[in-house]
Design a protein around this motif. Sequence first.
Motif, PDB file in Angstrom:
ATOM      1  N   GLN A  31     -25.367  -6.454 -16.268  1.00 48.03           N
ATOM      2  CA  GLN A  31     -26.488  -6.832 -15.084  1.00 48.03           C
ATOM      3  C   GLN A  31     -27.784  -5.629 -14.862  1.00 48.03           C
ATOM      4  N   PRO A  32     -28.443  -5.744 -16.133  1.00 45.55           N
ATOM      5  CA  PRO A  32     -29.473  -4.699 -15.918  1.00 45.55           C
ATOM      6  C   PRO A  32     -30.615  -5.095 -14.944  1.00 45.55           C
ATOM      7  N   THR A  33     -31.279  -4.154 -14.321  1.00 46.12           N
ATOM      8  CA  THR A  33     -32.403  -4.272 -13.487  1.00 46.12           C
ATOM      9  C   THR A  33     -33.527  -4.714 -14.399  1.00 46.12           C
ATOM     10  N   GLU A  34     -34.613  -5.341 -13.886  1.00 47.51           N
ATOM     11  CA  GLU A  34     -35.745  -5.561 -14.518  1.00 47.51           C
ATOM     12  C   GLU A  34     -36.474  -4.294 -15.181  1.00 47.51           C
ATOM     13  N   GLU A  35     -36.396  -3.318 -14.507  1.00 46.35           N
ATOM     14  CA  GLU A  35     -36.806  -2.071 -14.875  1.00 46.35           C
ATOM     15  C   GLU A  35     -36.066  -1.648 -16.341  1.00 46.35           C
ATOM     16  N   GLU A  36     -34.676  -1.718 -16.315  1.00 49.27           N
ATOM     17  CA  GLU A  36     -33.955  -1.533 -17.263  1.00 49.27           C
ATOM     18  C   GLU A  36     -34.222  -2.263 -18.466  1.00 49.27           C
ATOM     19  N   LEU A  37     -34.332  -3.781 -18.204  1.00 50.15           N
ATOM     20  CA  LEU A  37     -34.846  -4.743 -19.392  1.00 50.15           C
ATOM     21  C   LEU A  37     -35.960  -4.143 -20.019  1.00 50.15           C
ATOM     22  N   VAL A  38     -36.917  -3.906 -19.537  1.00 47.79           N
ATOM     23  CA  VAL A  38     -38.334  -3.575 -19.926  1.00 47.79           C
ATOM     24  C   VAL A  38     -38.216  -2.235 -20.671  1.00 47.79           C
ATOM     25  N   PHE A  39     -37.876  -1.188 -19.979  1.00 50.89           N
ATOM     26  CA  PHE A  39     -37.840   0.078 -20.682  1.00 50.89           C
ATOM     27  C   PHE A  39     -36.736   0.504 -21.308  1.00 50.89           C
TER      28      PHE A  39
END
Length: 157
Positions: free
Chosen positions: A19-27
């Motif tokens: 369940q990654p955050t959007e920031e984790e998905l992008v970075f």
Amino acid sequence: MNSLRLNGLRKLPPGFRFQPTEEELVFQYLKCKAFSFPLPASIIPDLNICNFDPWDLPGELGEERYFFSMKEAKYKTGNRINRATASGYWKATGSDKQIISRRNQVAGMRKTLVFHMGKPPHGLRTDWIMHEYRLVNVPNNDFNLANNPMMQASLCI
């Protein structure tokens, strides 16, 4: 991280959640994929999502699914992205949302897409929703990260 394979896709062992955050998905994922750096965990498959209708995509219905997908140009000389499938097309809706880092830098964008059955501009809107993440300020970025191609009624935000 050990993962199991089911129908060619990696599946996390029981008890683990991705369940990654959007920031984790992008970075942590999309940026690493675009620059060919090692991924934190190799659980997001490469898949041309336009080769599948949303109900035929691999994975469990009702669960969030993530895919790396190469951008495919609609026309040889243009910049428009081809989002057509065998039964319909993914149409952008609303405005793009900026993904901001902890340092208050914009490094990614999220586009919301809705699946329409048929051919544009007379396609029939369905309840299938997908979020497409892309990097900004990155030359020759050929990857997108697609998240959540599932029924709107099951969408948990």
